[in-house]
Design a protein around this motif. Structure first.
Motif, PDB file in Angstrom:
ATOM      1  N   CYS A  62       3.244   2.021   2.130  1.00  0.00           N
ATOM      2  CA  CYS A  62       3.510   2.469   3.493  1.00  0.00           C
ATOM      3  C   CYS A  62       4.963   2.223   3.880  1.00  0.00           C
ATOM      4  CB  CYS A  62       2.585   1.744   4.467  1.00  0.00           C
ATOM      5  SG  CYS A  62       0.824   1.959   4.107  1.00  0.00           S
ATOM      6  N   HIS A  72       0.812  -1.212   0.000  1.00  0.00           N
ATOM      7  CA  HIS A  72       0.000   0.000   0.000  1.00  0.00           C
ATOM      8  C   HIS A  72       0.855   1.276   0.000  1.00  0.00           C
ATOM      9  CE1 HIS A  72      -3.357  -2.670   1.049  1.00  0.00           C
ATOM     10  NE2 HIS A  72      -4.152  -1.667   0.696  1.00  0.00           N
ATOM     11  N   CYS A 102       1.277   6.101   6.442  1.00  0.00           N
ATOM     12  CA  CYS A 102       0.042   5.320   6.642  1.00  0.00           C
ATOM     13  C   CYS A 102      -0.358   5.225   8.111  1.00  0.00           C
ATOM     14  CB  CYS A 102       0.168   3.926   6.035  1.00  0.00           C
ATOM     15  SG  CYS A 102       0.495   3.928   4.247  1.00  0.00           S
TER      16      CYS A 102
END
Length: 381
Positions: free
Chosen positions: A311, A309, A327
């Motif tokens: 992060c 994602h 994140c």
């Protein structure tokens, strides 16, 4: 500053490892037959490579991070049998008058299991600084690449050892309990301050260094400026240690029986006596999962999912996110903030206490001061 402190303290209340979290990593769930062979006891292969095995039990498995879960119990511990050794300095053949010291050491570890022979450990502040500076700024197994979706070197947890140690007579006579902190690379002593000497004169003593005082890390230094780790703000007692096992002059793949006899190391199975080859012993005292500690779980399914994602636990060099996480991960924010680092230390100690309430906390079993003195130690050797 006030908002940051409140957020960090709230995170310590909200993000908790689940009570049912297993202390040891479980074998891959691939059926009963698969689980049966994920074991050194089943493979019976402590000295050979098994081509089709899902994990290994030979001397190279630690280097390749593919040891079976019971490797430490079945293979490596049995290979670390204390051997008789006669020292030229007769004082190293007799118990010393130094006091016994018992305290915790910590080690960042992958899912592989093996004992801490010929390895480096740290205090709470020491292991957190190591993770902060060298491990969590990456979503790859190495800084230049490697496998995606892992911390550097696949670190997943922090192990805790209850170590009991005793200085040898020559070291204690110089007013020290600790020798030089040797750097171990794949089980091999690569030295301290450019020298591998020390064990010949003092026996296989436990080593220590205060972070920032060298041999590494040193502050101020060109490397510290380049890597942005000076000044080190994890407290004046943040330390690294070295635990010499058998044959420290050789790596994991080259420790033959002759070397083990000539270099018996300092680990002993009973109470350390302070002879040259019986200076320390240890007990496993639990572990804490890093994903739960910092808050990646339960928000993300896995570290790979977290990385996928976009992060990052801690952005060390990113000019947009520098010195904080992405994140919503705030655990590592503000590396050079002394109060923030002390809160991190408290959170890790609290995580161990919550998971192992019957064991003393680090605060209840404090480490002795790292009293290594470079000038005294190397004088005359």
């Amino acid at each position: 500053m006030f908002v940051f402190k409140v957020n960090l303290m709230l995170a310590s209340i909200i993000v908790r490892p689940p009570a049912a979290h297993s202390e040891q990593p479980t074998a891959p769930k691939a059926g009963d037959e698969q689980q049966a062979v994920n074991s050194c006891a089943s493979l019976k292969s402590c000295h050979e490579y098994k081509h089709d095995a899902p994990c290994q039990c030979n001397s190279k498995c630690s280097q390749h991070d593919n040891c079976c879960p019971d490797f430490a119990v079945v293979c490596q511990a049995s290979q670390q049998v204390p051997l008789s050794h006669t020292w030229e300095d007769s004082s190293l053949n007799s118990p010393s008058d130094a006091p016994l010291l018992t305290f915790y050491m910590y080690r960042a570890q992958s899912d592989s299991n093996y004992p801490p022979f010929n390895s480096n450990t740290g205090s709470l502040g020491g292991v957190l600084w190591y993770l902060h500076n060298e491990i969590v700024p990456y979503c790859y197994t190495t800084p230049t690449g490697g496998q995606f979706g892992y911390r550097r070197y696949k670190k997943t947890r922090i192990l805790r050892y209850k170590v009991t140690m005793k200085a040898t007579a020559p070291l204690y006579q110089k007013g020290m309990h600790f020798g030089a902190r040797m750097a171990f690379d794949a089980g091999k002593n690569t030295g301290a301050f450019g020298m591998t000497k020390g064990y010949e004169s003092y026996g296989y003593v436990v080593g220590c260094n205060i972070l920032g005082h060298g041999p590494y890390p040193t502050c101020p230094s060109d490397q510290g400026d380049k890597e942005h780790f000076c000044p080190i703000m994890y407290g004046k007692h943040a330390a690294w240690y070295s635990l010499p096992g058998q044959c420290p002059s050789q790596g994991y793949t080259s420790k033959d029986s002759s070397c083990k006899k000539d270099e018996p190391g300092g680990y002993c199975t009973g109470t350390p006596t302070g002879t040259g080859s019986c200076t320390w012993t240890y007990e496993n005292a639990g572990e804490v999962d890093l994903d739960w500690l910092v808050g990646i779980k339960p928000s993300f399914k896995s570290y790979y999912d977290f990385c996928k994602h976009g992060c990052l636990e801690y952005a060390k060099f990113d000019r947009h996110y520098r010195d904080k996480g992405k994140c919503g991960i705030t655990f590592w924010n503000n590396q050079r903030h002394g109060e923030a680092n002390q809160l991190r230390i408290q959170r890790l100690d609290q995580a161990f206490k919550q998971k192992y309430p019957d064991l003393p906390s680090d605060k209840e079993l404090p480490a002795p001061p790292c009293d290594f003195d470079k000038a005294k130690f190397y004088d005359g050797i």
